[in-house]
Design an enzyme around this catalytic site. Structure first.
Site, PDB file in Angstrom:
ATOM      1  N   LYS A  95      24.718 -21.903 -12.669  1.00  0.00           N
ATOM      2  CA  LYS A  95      23.931 -21.302 -13.750  1.00  0.00           C
ATOM      3  C   LYS A  95      22.460 -21.040 -13.391  1.00  0.00           C
ATOM      4  O   LYS A  95      21.891 -20.056 -13.831  1.00  0.00           O
ATOM      5  CB  LYS A  95      23.970 -22.198 -14.995  1.00  0.00           C
ATOM      6  CG  LYS A  95      25.333 -22.256 -15.667  1.00  0.00           C
ATOM      7  CD  LYS A  95      25.241 -23.132 -16.907  1.00  0.00           C
ATOM      8  CE  LYS A  95      26.591 -23.335 -17.544  1.00  0.00           C
ATOM      9  NZ  LYS A  95      26.504 -24.086 -18.798  1.00  0.00           N
ATOM     10  N   ASP A 149      24.765 -20.694 -24.466  1.00  0.00           N
ATOM     11  CA  ASP A 149      25.040 -22.117 -24.747  1.00  0.00           C
ATOM     12  C   ASP A 149      24.283 -22.615 -25.984  1.00  0.00           C
ATOM     13  O   ASP A 149      24.839 -23.335 -26.813  1.00  0.00           O
ATOM     14  CB  ASP A 149      24.634 -22.987 -23.547  1.00  0.00           C
ATOM     15  CG  ASP A 149      25.622 -22.883 -22.399  1.00  0.00           C
ATOM     16  OD1 ASP A 149      26.805 -22.602 -22.656  1.00  0.00           O
ATOM     17  OD2 ASP A 149      25.207 -23.087 -21.250  1.00  0.00           O
TER      18      ASP A 149
END
Ligand code: ATR
Length: 269
Positions: free
Chosen positions: A65, A99
């Protein structure tokens, strides 16, 4: 057929293929979502390859990420969070982070008021950063407690919150409206508690981002009679937002949740 996928290493345990393929079926899309084991070293090749091959979109997970920030064009939120979990292919290869939104939607669904509420976030890693930025933008007052207090202070500095160590939880837990575990503690059976469950009281909300089992923190929450939210809905809503970014369609939340819960149950056996 459009190909979608998730890149990570390891990747065998990802629930995203079951969740996204169920969503594609429900939407009647001619699309398929696959897991790909991709190392950090090959991430750039893999993203450019997926783009060249006409992939519909990607998710990224551990340990990719942060690295992806330098490969794609991150949007403002992904840039601020410092991590990309969703990639879309258009004129540019754009990095998004869904997220935090996933966490916020999970809280909203449980009718938790975020604006003006006092949130205690435990953890200061990637997941915690995404949650901290999103909740701060929504107007929560945030305290961050982390095993390494320096990281809590640093993150708190970015969002005008306050940073603490885990030893402060005894004082912080009773004061918070919403308590969020954004660490991996609780994922494994036998993990120690981050705080004594008796510090909780009715009226509080405890949200644990762990989704593979009912954590001791959530068991304590249910016992006290406070509201317990597990990590499944965050997983579902982050994936739903990714699906919306890729297709512009309204994601079938119920179908996605069912697919995740069924897959988790199948793995218990
Ligand atoms: P993720 O991307 O899933 O957030 P991460 O960036 O590695 O993963 O962050 C993990 C978080 O869990 C960190 O806040 C970490 O605390 P430190 O910053 O002090 O390392 C926290 N964490 C992991 N194991 C822990 C443990 N046994 N006790 C307390 N906190 C723990």
């Amino acid at each position: 057929m459009k190909i979608f996928g998730i890149f990570g290493d390891p990747i065998e345990h990802s629930l995203s293929p079951a969740m996204q393929n169920a969503a594609f079926r429900a939407l009647g899309l001619d699309a398929c979502y696959f897991p790909f084991r991709i190392t950090k070293e090959r991430l750039e090749d893999a993203i450019l390859g997926a783009s060249a091959m006409g992939f519909g979109g990607l998710n990224l997970t551990i340990p990719l990420k942060e690295k992806a920030l330098k490969i794609v064009i991150p949007d403002d939120l992904a840039e601020a969070i410092g991590a990309v979990n969703t990639v879309s292919f258009g004129e540019d290869i754009v990095g998004h982070n869904t997220d935090g939104l996933g966490a916020m939607k999970a809280l909203e669904e449980a009718r938790v008021k975020i604006k003006g509420s006092s949130a205690l976030l435990i953890g200061a890693g990637g997941a915690a950063r995404a949650i901290a930025y999103t909740l701060a933008k929504e107007g929560a007052e945030i305290s961050i407690a982390n095993r390494n207090p320096g990281k809590a202070l640093e993150l708190a500095g970015f969002i005008q919150g306050e940073g603490y160590g885990l030893e402060d939880l005894e004082r912080l837990v009773p004061q918070a409206d919403v308590i969020i575990n954004a660490t991996s503690v609780g994922m494994m059976e036998g993990d120690p508690r981050l705080f004594d469950g008796n510090l909780l009281h009715i009226g509080q909300v405890v949200f644990d981002i762990v989704y593979n089992r009912e954590t001791e923190m959530l068991k304590d929450t249910v016992k006290i009679g406070a509201v317990a939210i597990d990590g499944v809905m965050m997983l579902v809503y982050q994936g739903a937002k990714a699906l919306e970014i890729w297709t512009g369609l309204k994601p079938p939340i119920d179908v996605m949740e069912k697919a995740v819960r069924e897959e988790l149950k199948a793995r218990e056996r």
